[in-house]
Design a protein around this motif. Structure first.
Motif, PDB file in Angstrom:
ATOM      1  N   ASP A  14      39.892  -2.395  39.138  1.00 15.75           N
ATOM      2  CA  ASP A  14      39.601  -3.163  40.342  1.00 15.75           C
ATOM      3  C   ASP A  14      40.859  -3.525  41.125  1.00 15.75           C
ATOM      4  OD1 ASP A  14      36.924  -3.011  39.775  1.00 15.75           O
ATOM      5  OD2 ASP A  14      36.787  -5.016  38.890  1.00 15.75           O
ATOM      6  N   GLU A  15      41.911  -3.889  40.409  1.00 23.51           N
ATOM      7  CA  GLU A  15      43.148  -4.269  41.086  1.00 23.51           C
ATOM      8  C   GLU A  15      43.771  -3.069  41.801  1.00 23.51           C
ATOM      9  OE1 GLU A  15      47.578  -6.167  40.115  1.00 23.51           O
ATOM     10  OE2 GLU A  15      46.025  -6.093  38.555  1.00 23.51           O
ATOM     11  N   GLN A  16      43.736  -1.926  41.161  1.00 24.04           N
ATOM     12  CA  GLN A  16      44.275  -0.725  41.790  1.00 24.04           C
ATOM     13  C   GLN A  16      43.459  -0.324  43.022  1.00 24.04           C
ATOM     14  OE1 GLN A  16      44.105   1.655  38.167  1.00 24.04           O
ATOM     15  NE2 GLN A  16      46.330   1.989  38.279  1.00 24.04           N
ATOM     16  N   LYS A  17      42.145  -0.465  42.913  1.00 27.24           N
ATOM     17  CA  LYS A  17      41.305  -0.164  44.070  1.00 27.24           C
ATOM     18  C   LYS A  17      41.637  -1.074  45.247  1.00 27.24           C
ATOM     19  CE  LYS A  17      37.342   1.709  41.514  1.00 27.24           C
ATOM     20  NZ  LYS A  17      35.944   1.508  41.094  1.00 27.24           N
TER      21      LYS A  17
ATOM     22  N   LEU B  22      38.735  13.007  45.681  1.00 25.90           N
ATOM     23  CA  LEU B  22      39.008  11.602  45.982  1.00 25.90           C
ATOM     24  C   LEU B  22      38.080  10.686  45.191  1.00 25.90           C
ATOM     25  CD1 LEU B  22      40.478   9.451  47.658  1.00 25.90           C
ATOM     26  CD2 LEU B  22      38.756   9.800  49.459  1.00 25.90           C
ATOM     27  N   GLY B  23      36.792  11.059  45.122  1.00 26.01           N
ATOM     28  CA  GLY B  23      35.850  10.244  44.355  1.00 26.01           C
ATOM     29  C   GLY B  23      36.222  10.172  42.887  1.00 26.01           C
ATOM     30  N   LYS B  24      36.637  11.284  42.326  1.00 24.14           N
ATOM     31  CA  LYS B  24      37.037  11.317  40.917  1.00 24.14           C
ATOM     32  C   LYS B  24      38.240  10.417  40.666  1.00 24.14           C
ATOM     33  CE  LYS B  24      38.794  14.576  37.426  1.00 24.14           C
ATOM     34  NZ  LYS B  24      39.164  16.001  37.188  1.00 24.14           N
ATOM     35  N   PHE B  25      39.231  10.492  41.538  1.00 19.16           N
ATOM     36  CA  PHE B  25      40.427   9.657  41.378  1.00 19.16           C
ATOM     37  C   PHE B  25      40.085   8.184  41.556  1.00 19.16           C
ATOM     38  CE2 PHE B  25      43.951   7.514  43.659  1.00 19.16           C
ATOM     39  CZ  PHE B  25      44.851   7.436  42.598  1.00 19.16           C
ATOM     40  N   TYR B  26      39.315   7.862  42.586  1.00 19.79           N
ATOM     41  CA  TYR B  26      39.006   6.464  42.888  1.00 19.79           C
ATOM     42  C   TYR B  26      38.213   5.817  41.750  1.00 19.79           C
ATOM     43  CZ  TYR B  26      37.922   2.449  45.868  1.00 19.79           C
ATOM     44  OH  TYR B  26      37.821   1.187  46.403  1.00 19.79           O
ATOM     45  N   ASP B  27      37.293   6.570  41.167  1.00 16.54           N
ATOM     46  CA  ASP B  27      36.473   6.020  40.084  1.00 16.54           C
ATOM     47  C   ASP B  27      37.294   5.688  38.846  1.00 16.54           C
ATOM     48  OD1 ASP B  27      34.215   6.208  41.631  1.00 16.54           O
ATOM     49  OD2 ASP B  27      33.520   8.093  40.752  1.00 16.54           O
ATOM     50  N   ARG B  28      38.450   6.302  38.689  1.00 15.82           N
ATOM     51  CA  ARG B  28      39.288   6.041  37.518  1.00 15.82           C
ATOM     52  C   ARG B  28      40.209   4.839  37.702  1.00 15.82           C
ATOM     53  NH1 ARG B  28      41.068  11.819  34.743  1.00 15.82           N
ATOM     54  NH2 ARG B  28      38.937  12.621  34.502  1.00 15.82           N
TER      55      ARG B  28
ATOM     56  N   ALA C   9      44.244  12.926  37.778  1.00  7.13           N
ATOM     57  CA  ALA C   9      43.248  12.928  38.860  1.00  7.13           C
ATOM     58  C   ALA C   9      43.930  12.930  40.229  1.00  7.13           C
ATOM     59  CB  ALA C   9      42.329  11.717  38.729  1.00  7.13           C
ATOM     60  N   LEU C  10      45.071  12.230  40.327  1.00  5.16           N
ATOM     61  CA  LEU C  10      45.809  12.228  41.586  1.00  5.16           C
ATOM     62  C   LEU C  10      46.395  13.610  41.868  1.00  5.16           C
ATOM     63  CD1 LEU C  10      46.812  10.629  44.007  1.00  5.16           C
ATOM     64  CD2 LEU C  10      48.809   9.939  42.657  1.00  5.16           C
ATOM     65  N   ASP C  11      46.824  14.289  40.818  1.00  3.91           N
ATOM     66  CA  ASP C  11      47.307  15.668  40.990  1.00  3.91           C
ATOM     67  C   ASP C  11      46.179  16.576  41.490  1.00  3.91           C
ATOM     68  OD1 ASP C  11      49.827  14.955  40.157  1.00  3.91           O
ATOM     69  OD2 ASP C  11      49.543  15.631  38.077  1.00  3.91           O
ATOM     70  N   ASP C  12      44.976  16.363  40.967  1.00  2.00           N
ATOM     71  CA  ASP C  12      43.826  17.137  41.446  1.00  2.00           C
ATOM     72  C   ASP C  12      43.545  16.836  42.916  1.00  2.00           C
ATOM     73  OD1 ASP C  12      43.498  18.281  38.967  1.00  2.00           O
ATOM     74  OD2 ASP C  12      41.921  16.896  38.319  1.00  2.00           O
TER      75      ASP C  12
END
Length: 428
Positions: A297-300, A288-294, A236-239
């Motif tokens: 909580d700690e990573q966010k 960004l939304g796709k990556f963030y949703d994956r 997702a980060l690559d996307d």
């Protein structure tokens, strides 16, 4: 160092050191601007080593940029008490690894200011009424919104809206009553090193984005270091990285190839530019939304902390990253007397001028209403706020453009020339 950033470093040295008049455009004496140039540009020679520590010293005083810009050389130096506390612990690793100085909106504002004034009346005018409150400019010759994608990226990922939120009605107004005359605009579009060297007017390409290198790679690396993604998240980060690169290309393609003719042409170019920025932002929003949703909580929290850490390091008292100017400056008052004197309008033209004036006032209201007071905490929320602002800007430009087109249909050639001359006459 990428060619584009190296080219900007050389460009700014040439611009900042070209004349005392241009130096005074920053409100600094010649010696002060030399110091400023070397102080800001030396880190550009080591982009992969330079970190955001240098930026913290400069942007700490960003809440009062206009005052700083108007001071003399000695007055512009920060006092000992206002300097960052040298005993303060260094920021977290994720913040310490923030990218090079060109990712600093305040530094970009200085670069834009030098370029904007270089072509204005031959670079001999020392100030500009269309200047933003942070010292930068919305127009550099025929180009609207230099470093547009950088400003959006900086606000979305790191919560620094210094560059982004200053764009608004003042730029629409400067599109109607351009500060540049025909020769000023042409100087930006000239080809050939000799002419540009003599005029000290930069090419617009560095401000639109160069096709060499990836301008978003540094930010993607910072996100990767902060969240430590797993395999699915890395995809997702690559996307997101791909969408970021494609977005930068969309904005780059909107760079003007020729100077627009007349106020209708300027607003048409402005609309095209904003539309390209919105397309780029929508691509970024989905990825960004796709990556963030994956993220868990700690990573966010770690991702969100990239902006919070930066803000604490730059100015702990700063309540908001948004800096919309909700008060109309005196320089942006409608020049009704100038229009009446120069155009000598007939009844139909007076009606069309009235429609244009009301459209401009409505545009100012729309953009004021689209400035949100409270900061969003997460990158997706900030990008959504940026989207709302951009949509409001597009609608404002369309509204004014339609009224302006209708007015121009009623004007003869002499009246059009007189209308175009209103802006360049207004020197600060």
């Amino acid at each position: 160092m990428s060619r584009s950033r190296g080219g900007i470093a050389v460009l700014v040295v040439a611009l900042l050191l070209s004349s005392a008049a241009q130096a005074r455009g920053f409100g600094l004496g010649p010696l002060g601007i030399v110091r400023s140039a070397f102080g800001h540009l030396l880190p550009l020679g080591a982009l992969h080593r330079a970190r955001h520590h240098a930026r913290h010293h400069d942007v700490r005083h960003g809440r009062d940029r206009n005052a700083a810009l108007s001071r003399n050389e000695e007055g512009s130096k920060p006092s000992r008490s206002s300097r960052p506390n040298e005993t303060t612990p260094p920021p977290r690793t994720s913040e310490a690894s923030v990218g090079p100085l060109l990712d600093n909106p305040a530094a970009r504002g200085q670069i834009v200011a030098a370029a904007a004034l270089a072509g204005w009346h031959g670079g001999q005018v020392t100030n500009g009424w269309w200047r933003h409150r942070d010292g930068g400019y919305g127009w550099v010759g025929p180009l609207f919104w230099p470093f547009a994608y950088d400003d959006i990226y900086d606000y979305t990922l790191f919560g620094d809206g210094t560059g982004f939120w200053d764009y608004g009605y003042a730029d629409v107004y400067a599109g109607i009553f351009a500060p540049y005359g025909g020769k000023d605009l042409a100087s930006y579009m000239e080809h050939g090193p000799s002419a540009r060297r003599d005029a000290r007017v930069p090419s617009l390409q560095p401000f639109c984005g160069d096709d060499k290198g990836d301008p978003t790679a540094s930010a993607i690396d910072q996100i990767r270091q902060a969240v430590q993604p797993n395999a699915a998240q890395r995809a997702a980060l690559d996307d997101l990285a791909k969408a970021s690169s494609e977005g930068a290309q969309l904005v780059r393609a909107s760079c003007p190839k020729q100077a627009p003719t007349g106020a209708p042409g300027r607003l048409a170019a402005m609309q095209e530019r904003v539309e390209a920025i919105i397309k780029a932002e929508l691509n970024l929003q989905m990825a960004l939304g796709k990556f963030y949703d994956r993220l868990d909580d700690e990573q966010k929290e770690r991702f969100n902390a990239l902006s919070e850490n930066r803000r604490k390091a730059t100015d702990p008292k700063q309540a908001s990253a948004k800096r919309c100017d909700t008060k109309q400056a005196a320089a942006l008052q409608w020049p009704a007397n100038d229009i009446a004197e120069k155009l000598q309008p007939n009844d139909d033209q007076r009606k069309a001028l009235g429609v244009l004036q009301r459209a401009a006032a409505r545009a100012a209201d729309m953009l004021r209403d689209a400035c949100e007071e409270d900061d969003a905490i997460t990158p997706p929320a900030r990008l959504a706020a940026a989207d709302r602002r951009l949509v409001a800007m597009l609608e404002a430009v369309k509204l004014v453009r339609q009224a302006l087109d209708d007015l121009y249909e009623t004007l003869n050639d002499e009246q059009k020339a007189q209308f175009e001359a209103i802006g360049p006459r207004r020197t600060a």
